[in-house]
Motif scaffolding. Structure first.
Motif, PDB file in Angstrom:
ATOM      1  N   ASP A 179      75.096 -35.809  27.646  1.00 34.93           N
ATOM      2  CA  ASP A 179      75.758 -36.792  28.496  1.00 34.93           C
ATOM      3  C   ASP A 179      76.283 -36.083  29.736  1.00 34.93           C
ATOM      4  N   HIS A 180      75.713 -36.408  30.877  1.00 31.20           N
ATOM      5  CA  HIS A 180      76.105 -35.717  32.094  1.00 31.20           C
ATOM      6  C   HIS A 180      77.374 -36.266  32.719  1.00 31.20           C
ATOM      7  N   ALA A 181      77.832 -37.413  32.236  1.00 35.11           N
ATOM      8  CA  ALA A 181      79.020 -38.057  32.798  1.00 35.11           C
ATOM      9  C   ALA A 181      78.909 -38.201  34.312  1.00 35.11           C
ATOM     10  N   HIS A 182      77.814 -38.801  34.752  1.00 37.83           N
ATOM     11  CA  HIS A 182      77.620 -39.019  36.177  1.00 37.83           C
ATOM     12  C   HIS A 182      78.390 -40.242  36.625  1.00 37.83           C
ATOM     13  N   ALA A 183      78.816 -40.209  37.906  1.00 43.06           N
ATOM     14  CA  ALA A 183      79.323 -41.421  38.517  1.00 43.06           C
ATOM     15  C   ALA A 183      78.131 -42.360  38.620  1.00 43.06           C
ATOM     16  N   HIS A 236      71.379 -40.236  34.439  1.00 47.20           N
ATOM     17  CA  HIS A 236      72.115 -39.867  35.643  1.00 47.20           C
ATOM     18  C   HIS A 236      72.958 -41.009  36.174  1.00 47.20           C
ATOM     19  N   GLY A 237      73.160 -42.071  35.367  1.00 46.45           N
ATOM     20  CA  GLY A 237      74.009 -43.174  35.787  1.00 46.45           C
ATOM     21  C   GLY A 237      73.448 -43.983  36.936  1.00 46.45           C
ATOM     22  N   VAL A 238      72.129 -43.963  37.132  1.00 46.88           N
ATOM     23  CA  VAL A 238      71.527 -44.718  38.225  1.00 46.88           C
ATOM     24  C   VAL A 238      71.024 -46.054  37.708  1.00 46.88           C
ATOM     25  N   THR A 239      71.493 -47.144  38.315  1.00 46.00           N
ATOM     26  CA  THR A 239      70.962 -48.462  38.004  1.00 46.00           C
ATOM     27  C   THR A 239      69.867 -48.749  39.023  1.00 46.00           C
ATOM     28  N   ALA A 240      68.631 -48.793  38.542  1.00 47.07           N
ATOM     29  CA  ALA A 240      67.503 -49.003  39.450  1.00 47.07           C
ATOM     30  C   ALA A 240      67.028 -50.443  39.350  1.00 47.07           C
ATOM     31  N   LEU A 241      66.963 -51.115  40.496  1.00 45.25           N
ATOM     32  CA  LEU A 241      66.507 -52.504  40.533  1.00 45.25           C
ATOM     33  C   LEU A 241      65.261 -52.609  41.403  1.00 45.25           C
ATOM     34  N   ASN A 242      64.240 -53.273  40.874  1.00 48.34           N
ATOM     35  CA  ASN A 242      62.955 -53.434  41.552  1.00 48.34           C
ATOM     36  C   ASN A 242      62.936 -54.823  42.188  1.00 48.34           C
ATOM     37  N   LEU A 243      63.036 -54.863  43.538  1.00 48.77           N
ATOM     38  CA  LEU A 243      63.064 -56.154  44.249  1.00 48.77           C
ATOM     39  C   LEU A 243      61.654 -56.563  44.648  1.00 48.77           C
ATOM     40  N   LEU A 244      61.266 -57.756  44.227  1.00 51.27           N
ATOM     41  CA  LEU A 244      59.903 -58.228  44.425  1.00 51.27           C
ATOM     42  C   LEU A 244      59.910 -59.605  45.060  1.00 51.27           C
ATOM     43  N   SER A 245      58.932 -59.863  45.897  1.00 52.66           N
ATOM     44  CA  SER A 245      58.812 -61.197  46.494  1.00 52.66           C
ATOM     45  C   SER A 245      57.567 -61.249  47.363  1.00 52.66           C
ATOM     46  N   ALA A 286      72.805 -57.060  53.588  1.00 53.63           N
ATOM     47  CA  ALA A 286      74.030 -57.807  53.301  1.00 53.63           C
ATOM     48  C   ALA A 286      74.691 -57.269  52.034  1.00 53.63           C
ATOM     49  N   THR A 287      73.891 -56.883  51.057  1.00 55.53           N
ATOM     50  CA  THR A 287      74.417 -56.365  49.789  1.00 55.53           C
ATOM     51  C   THR A 287      75.140 -55.047  49.999  1.00 55.53           C
ATOM     52  N   ILE A 288      74.523 -54.165  50.797  1.00 52.93           N
ATOM     53  CA  ILE A 288      75.124 -52.856  51.052  1.00 52.93           C
ATOM     54  C   ILE A 288      76.470 -53.016  51.742  1.00 52.93           C
ATOM     55  N   PRO A 327      83.586 -49.503  46.848  1.00 55.58           N
ATOM     56  CA  PRO A 327      83.373 -48.451  47.857  1.00 55.58           C
ATOM     57  C   PRO A 327      82.945 -47.100  47.275  1.00 55.58           C
ATOM     58  N   ALA A 328      83.264 -46.856  45.987  1.00 60.46           N
ATOM     59  CA  ALA A 328      82.897 -45.567  45.399  1.00 60.46           C
ATOM     60  C   ALA A 328      81.443 -45.535  44.939  1.00 60.46           C
ATOM     61  N   MET A 329      80.807 -46.703  44.945  1.00 65.64           N
ATOM     62  CA  MET A 329      79.432 -46.791  44.427  1.00 65.64           C
ATOM     63  C   MET A 329      78.430 -46.272  45.460  1.00 65.64           C
ATOM     64  N   GLU A 330      77.673 -45.248  45.066  1.00 66.22           N
ATOM     65  CA  GLU A 330      76.643 -44.734  45.981  1.00 66.22           C
ATOM     66  C   GLU A 330      75.413 -45.629  45.917  1.00 66.22           C
TER      67      GLU A 330
END
Lengths: 304, 114
Positions: free
Chosen positions: A180-184, A79-88, A100-102, A110-113
């Motif tokens: 291939d769903h061709a997701h944004a 689905h074109g999702v980049t998932a990042l696991n933030l740990l600390s 700040a990142t958002i 700007p097109a990135m959800e």
């Protein structure tokens, strides 16, 4: 001589080890002299007590979690999702960095959800802060739990309206991911429970684990919490605007991290001053494409 | 709290096997914890003892064996046994050892009845 009960003529070949083992498990043992109830593991016959047998399992305890994680991973990828696991540790600046990142992503891509899954024992403070920036957030409260697991992420993600994509999504999540769903592309940040210990071993299906270490924490953390730094693809040194006030040795910290994980990438930034944010954004947008997704063996069915 | 979660997973594995293989009770359970699995065996045993009453694990002998971890040194290209992460290679002294095994927690087998 019969190995199990010692009966038999001398000179007879001993019962083969595998058979003797099986014989020991089943009561009674059949020998040339009759039935030997004393040779079973209980050394006695107990009416109603069934024989024992060995069952080989060879099962990875985290197998169920990893199975769900792998399903998550395939779902995200297709689905074109980049998932990042933030740990600390608690208080290293995960939520501030996300806010700040958002804001920065809104200008740069700007097109990135963007959506966030927030993990905390209690309260929705962090999810509220994220929502105040205009991005979607869902809070997962773990209660006594000290880490997020793959099932929590799966259920939380299902509640996010991230994959609006280029076509409508009326089909269920159990469809085949081969097409291939061709997701944004979209970004899913998973802010894990503040904990440098347990979350290291719980795969959520992310593209990469990002460990955030603030310069107020001491440069020996990578050695003390080795499992976490070994599992991470990148180490983000946060709050670097405070360096002039501290005795933090950046070089030594990076060297320690590389001892534990020779391939770890290192970024330094300050969410409050903006220093280093450009490089962090570049990594978020492109860095995980180089990160190879380790494929696990065959897709077995996980429990629903 | 962490070992409780692992104990729960182990119990789940055993109960699934019980349904699949049709047994009622476990007499003995063998678990193998890699040295780098991040598992405190004492805590895991405690958690399993706490969970066992009323389940098919009740009264079972639980054996938790620790398994050595193997690492590969990128500098001297040899395999070494490792006690923990971030130690130098015992053969060449470099700090480029990466673990290749010993990070798993497994249920090996169990003796069942009923």
């Amino acid at each position: 001589m019969c190995v199990v009960c010692g009966c038999g003529e001398p000179g007879q070949s001993a019962v083969a080890p595998a058979r003797a083992h099986a014989a020991a498990l089943e009561a009674p043992v059949h020998s040339h002299a009759g039935l030997d109830y004393g040779a079973g593991p209980a050394r006695v016959s107990v009416p109603g007590m069934s024989p024992q047998r060995v069952i080989k399992l060879e099962a990875d305890v985290l197998g169920e979690n990893n199975c769900v994680a792998q399903h998550n991973r395939r779902h995200f990828e297709s689905h074109g999702v980049t998932a990042l696991n933030l740990l600390s540790s608690p208080g290293s600046g995960k939520t501030s960095l996300l806010c700040a990142t958002i804001a920065a992503l809104r200008k740069r891509a700007p097109a990135m959800e963007v959506a966030v899954i927030e993990g905390d024992q209690q309260t929705s403070f962090d999810a509220d802060r994220i929502r105040a920036t205009g991005a979607q957030a869902i809070q997962v409260n773990t209660g006594k739990g000290c880490h997020l697991d793959a099932l929590m992420v799966r259920d939380a993600f299902a509640r996010l309206a991230l994959h609006t994509g280029s076509h409508s999504h009326h089909h269920s999540h159990h469809h085949s991911h081969e097409r291939d769903h061709a997701h944004a592309r979209s970004l899913l940040f998973i802010e894990n429970v503040g904990n440098l210990v347990c979350p290291a071993m719980w795969d959520l299906g992310e593209a990469a684990k990002v460990v955030i270490l603030s310069v107020t924490e001491g440069e020996d953390k990578p050695l003390k919490y080795a499992d976490m730094f070994a599992a991470a693809k990148v180490m983000v040194l946060s709050k670097i605007d405070l360096l002039p006030h501290l005795h933090f040795d950046v070089g030594r910290c990076v060297a320690y991290a590389r001892r534990v994980n020779p391939h770890i990438e290192v970024l330094q930034l300050s969410a409050s001053t903006g220093q280093g944010m450009k490089e962090w954004l570049a990594w978020v947008l492109h860095g995980t494409q180089q990160a190879g997704i380790a494929s696990h063996d065959g897709a077995r069915a996980c429990r629903p | 709290m962490h070992e409780m979660s692992l104990a729960g997973s182990i119990l789940q594995l055993v109960e699934d096997a019980a349904a699949r293989e049709s047994f009622r009770h476990v007499a003995a359970l063998r678990i193998e914890a890699g040295r780098l699995a991040g598992v405190e065996t004492q805590a895991l045993r405690f958690a399993l003892d706490a969970l066992a009453p009323g389940t098919c694990l009740e009264g079972a002998t639980i054996d938790i064996a620790e398994r050595a971890a193997i690492g590969r040194c990128a500098a001297c290209e040899r395999e070494v046994e490792i006690e923990q992460r971030a130690l130098p290679c015992p053969l060449c002294g470099s700090f480029q050892v990466e673990a290749t095994s010993g990070t798993e927690l497994r249920v090996v087998d169990m003796l069942v009845e009923g």
